[in-house]
Scaffold this motif. Structure first.
Motif, PDB file in Angstrom:
ATOM      1  N   GLN A   1       0.833  -1.207   0.000  1.00 12.96           N
ATOM      2  CA  GLN A   1       0.000   0.000   0.000  1.00 12.96           C
ATOM      3  C   GLN A   1       0.864   1.252   0.000  1.00 12.96           C
ATOM      4  O   GLN A   1       0.588   2.224  -0.705  1.00 12.96           O
ATOM      5  CB  GLN A   1      -0.908  -0.003   1.224  1.00 12.96           C
ATOM      6  N   ARG A   2       1.911   1.187   0.813  1.00 14.76           N
ATOM      7  CA  ARG A   2       2.794   2.344   0.899  1.00 14.76           C
ATOM      8  C   ARG A   2       3.501   2.577  -0.446  1.00 14.76           C
ATOM      9  O   ARG A   2       3.625   3.717  -0.913  1.00 14.76           O
ATOM     10  CB  ARG A   2       3.838   2.075   1.988  1.00 14.76           C
ATOM     11  N   ASN A   3       3.931   1.465  -1.057  1.00 16.69           N
ATOM     12  CA  ASN A   3       4.609   1.531  -2.344  1.00 16.69           C
ATOM     13  C   ASN A   3       3.683   2.137  -3.402  1.00 16.69           C
ATOM     14  O   ASN A   3       4.049   3.058  -4.131  1.00 16.69           O
ATOM     15  CB  ASN A   3       5.023   0.104  -2.739  1.00 16.69           C
ATOM     16  N   LEU A   4       2.458   1.593  -3.446  1.00 18.60           N
ATOM     17  CA  LEU A   4       1.468   2.102  -4.411  1.00 18.60           C
ATOM     18  C   LEU A   4       1.157   3.567  -4.137  1.00 18.60           C
ATOM     19  O   LEU A   4       1.070   4.396  -5.053  1.00 18.60           O
ATOM     20  CB  LEU A   4       0.170   1.301  -4.285  1.00 18.60           C
ATOM     21  N   PHE A   5       0.989   3.869  -2.857  1.00 15.58           N
ATOM     22  CA  PHE A   5       0.652   5.229  -2.438  1.00 15.58           C
ATOM     23  C   PHE A   5       1.765   6.190  -2.847  1.00 15.58           C
ATOM     24  O   PHE A   5       1.511   7.257  -3.417  1.00 15.58           O
ATOM     25  CB  PHE A   5       0.455   5.244  -0.920  1.00 15.58           C
ATOM     26  N   GLU A   6       3.016   5.764  -2.569  1.00 13.85           N
ATOM     27  CA  GLU A   6       4.143   6.643  -2.887  1.00 13.85           C
ATOM     28  C   GLU A   6       4.290   6.807  -4.399  1.00 13.85           C
ATOM     29  O   GLU A   6       4.534   7.905  -4.890  1.00 13.85           O
ATOM     30  CB  GLU A   6       5.426   6.112  -2.254  1.00 13.85           C
ATOM     31  N   SER A   7       4.131   5.673  -5.121  1.00 17.08           N
ATOM     32  CA  SER A   7       4.230   5.765  -6.577  1.00 17.08           C
ATOM     33  C   SER A   7       3.175   6.714  -7.113  1.00 17.08           C
ATOM     34  O   SER A   7       3.436   7.518  -8.007  1.00 17.08           O
ATOM     35  CB  SER A   7       4.020   4.395  -7.210  1.00 17.08           C
TER      36      SER A   7
END
Lengths: 250, 413
Positions: free
Chosen positions: B44-50
């Protein structure tokens, strides 16, 4: 109420000895009374009577035994008196308390406070040491730890097994286990100890030793014992033998 | 209580192998859920940051009517006052101005409709994923003028090569026509083929020259301070409301969640999926506890009969079984939690999934995942297993408490 002669025994009295300690003797106080007590088992629609119309009185301080051959109803009667079985008819009183109307929890409380049990197969809790087994009933009663430990040690000492206090049951002989079971039964100072064939699994020497110790507890501590047994070694040493045949006292 | 604990502990020690297996059955679901949670948070964090760092930002400012305008260019004609307000907001970490324009791109006898994206070259000014997708050539640099990057599929369609020039024609009733002939300095390979066929990135100043307005912008992309993941959404919304109030009704402030509903939709799937998967382990763990205690009660039927005969209350017997369950479940949950937190802690330093690099990068994700778990999540996984194990102990406990002393003492099993 005097019951002299009713069962061929003179009632005993509690006295103080020279040291001021209680010296127990049989009294008029009734610990057990049964009235027309019957118990039948029903299996496959067939009713088998085990105990039939038994009237019995056990006084405080008695050292008595139910005798009779296998299947005569001794154990059933003992279980009825101990509140472990419900009678088909009749009534049991422990001291003044009728067991008939009690709920299972009330019966358990009564057993906990007033009745000690010794079983033929010892039935010690295998994960508890001799000392902890002796403390067990007191623990259930809520006796503080220090107090119950002292009392348990004292009893193990009287029963001459204090040196095995920290041993687990599987490290004790049959006779030693049975003595721990006796210590457990009397530790909580019950009004009555019911012992079902306590010597049946013991050799002569161990059986004799146990009987001597039980006798001593009866004499010195006033513990009331009612045995169920057909062991002549035991029956020879009790003060009163109540013969049972086919569930009837005779 | 000490006595009950000692009794329970020794009873559990009777069959050590079974107790250890049961402990594992409690430990594993907690460990798995902690790891699942850690990985779900990382994804989620990865997707959010991307999404936010490279595309939407946490917030975007547009003209208030930009969604209603179906034709023409919904441009902020003068972005300077907006930037002044944003620059003074202490909650904002950085921001970038973008100018997106529809245009016609032509090379030789070929032409295509394209989307021009004007950005300030340099990392701080972009907040865009385009630089990550540079396949050949170079990204835009600060000070660049009349250069562009184009999608690789677009280059093919126009028969255009890096190093050649492309004609860009922008026309609108509002802004008039504009022509620019930049040199293509690099090709882009975004994950979407459609974007690859249509995207052209160029310096903001060049894009502005096409609309003849040096202050124009289509959006201002904003990154807020101290936002670590989608779990900070309420703070993002609060800041959006605050910025909206400062900018007034001529502008519309939207959050990343409104701009990237597909990503939000993914989040709504990921977490329940992981939870459902973990629940299977939890149910298995509960069943193992039930089985262990049931067998244990069965083996101790005679003993329990004696205990009841001696005068123990049924509640007390139930309590002993529950204490055994508490020990098993408590110890299992504690160990599972400790192990799970240790692994998540290790994974928080950065965890690379081998063999998935191309797949992750192609969808704009970072291949390094940073596992994380909140104290509440860790407590919930351990607590859930603990409660489940206690619930599982209820049946064997109830059975033990309902034993008839005489029957139990004669039990031959």
């Amino acid at each position: 109420m005097k019951t002299v002669g009713a069962y061929g025994h003179a009632p005993l009295q509690r006295k103080n000895n020279v040291n001021g300690e209680n010296r127990y003797k049989m009294t008029n106080e009734l610990v057990v009374r049964t009235e027309r007590l019957s118990k039948s088992y029903v299996a496959d629609g067939i009713e088998t009577p085990a105990v039939r119309g038994v009237n019995l009185k056990i006084r405080a301080g008695e050292f008595a035994a139910l005798a009779g051959p296998s299947g005569s109803g001794k154990s059933t009667l003992l279980h009825l008196i101990g509140g472990l079985l419900r009678p088909t008819s009749g009534q049991v009183w422990i001291e003044q308390q009728a067991l008939g109307g009690l709920t299972p929890d009330q019966l358990a409380r009564l057993r906990l406070r007033r009745i000690g049990f010794v079983f033929q197969a010892y039935n010690l809790i295998p994960v508890l040491t001799a000392l902890e087994n002796t403390e067990f009933v007191m623990e259930l009663q809520g006796v503080p730890e220090g107090q119950r430990r002292d009392r348990a040690l004292e009893l193990l000492s009287i029963l001459e097994i204090a040196e095995y206090a920290d041993r687990f049951p599987n490290k004790l002989s049959g006779g030693e286990q049975q003595r721990v079971a006796v210590a457990r039964a009397v530790a909580a100072r019950p009004a009555l100890v019911l012992a079902d064939e306590p010597t049946a699994n013991l050799d002569s020497e161990s059986g004799q030793k146990l009987m001597d110790l039980l006798r001593r507890l009866n004499h010195e501590r006033g513990v009331t014992f009612l045995f169920a047994s057909h062991d002549p070694r035991l029956l020879n040493q009790v003060e009163r033998v109540i013969e049972l045949h086919d569930g009837v006292i005779g | 209580m000490r006595f009950s604990l000692r009794l329970a502990w020794r009873n559990l020690s009777r069959n050590r192998r079974r107790s250890v297996l049961t402990l594992l059955a409690v430990l594993l679901p907690v460990l798995i859920l902690d790891l699942m949670w850690g990985f779900s948070n990382a994804v989620q964090r990865n997707l959010f940051e991307s999404t936010t760092q490279l595309e939407t930002g946490h917030l975007q400012v547009h003209r208030a009517d930009y969604r209603q305008l179906q034709t023409g260019l919904p441009l902020i004609q003068n972005v300077t006052p907006v930037l002044q307000i944003i620059a003074q907001d202490p909650a904002i970490e950085r921001f970038a101005v973008r100018l997106d324009l529809p245009a016609l791109a032509a090379h030789g006898d070929r032409s295509r409709g394209v989307l021009l994206r004007g950005v300030r070259p340099g990392k701080a000014g972009q907040l865009s994923a385009l630089d990550k997708w540079v396949r050949t050539g170079r990204p835009l640099k600060a000070g660049d003028r009349k250069v562009a990057l184009a999608g690789s599929n677009l280059l093919k369609a126009l028969h255009l090569k890096v190093g050649q020039s492309v004609i860009l024609l922008s026309a609108s009733l509002r802004t008039g026509t504009g022509v620019l002939i930049p040199k293509v300095v690099g090709s882009l390979a975004p994950p979407s083929p459609q974007l690859s066929r249509s995207i052209i990135e160029l310096p903001l100043a060049d894009a502005r020259s096409l609309v003849h307005n040096p202050q124009a912008a289509s959006s201002v992309v904003v990154l807020l301070k101290d936002i670590s993941g989608p779990w900070d959404q309420s703070r993002i919304e609060r800041e959006a409301r605050s910025l909206q109030a400062k900018l007034g009704p001529d502008y519309l402030v939207e959050t990343w969640a409104e701009l990237a509903p597909a990503t939000v939709g993914l989040f709504k799937i990921i977490q329940p999926l992981y939870l459902a998967f973990s629940l299977i382990f939890f149910l298995l763990g509960g069943l193992v506890v039930l089985n262990t205690l049931y067998l244990s009660v069965l083996e101790r039927t005679r003993e329990l009969g004696v205990v009841l005969a001696l005068g123990s209350s049924r509640r007390r017997v139930l309590g002993w079984i529950e204490v055994e369950a508490v020990l098993l479940a408590g110890l299992g949950a504690l160990l599972g939690s400790a192990l799970g937190l240790a692994l998540v802690g290790w994974g928080s330093l950065g965890f690379r999934l081998p063999g998935f690099y191309a797949e992750f990068v192609s969808i704009g994700l970072n291949n390094i995942f940073y596992l994380s778990i909140s104290p509440a999540e860790a407590a919930l996984s351990a607590g859930l297993m603990f409660v489940l194990a206690l619930t599982a102990a209820a049946y064997p406990g109830w059975r033990a408490a309902r034993l008839e002393p005489v029957e139990a003492m004669h039990f031959a099993g």
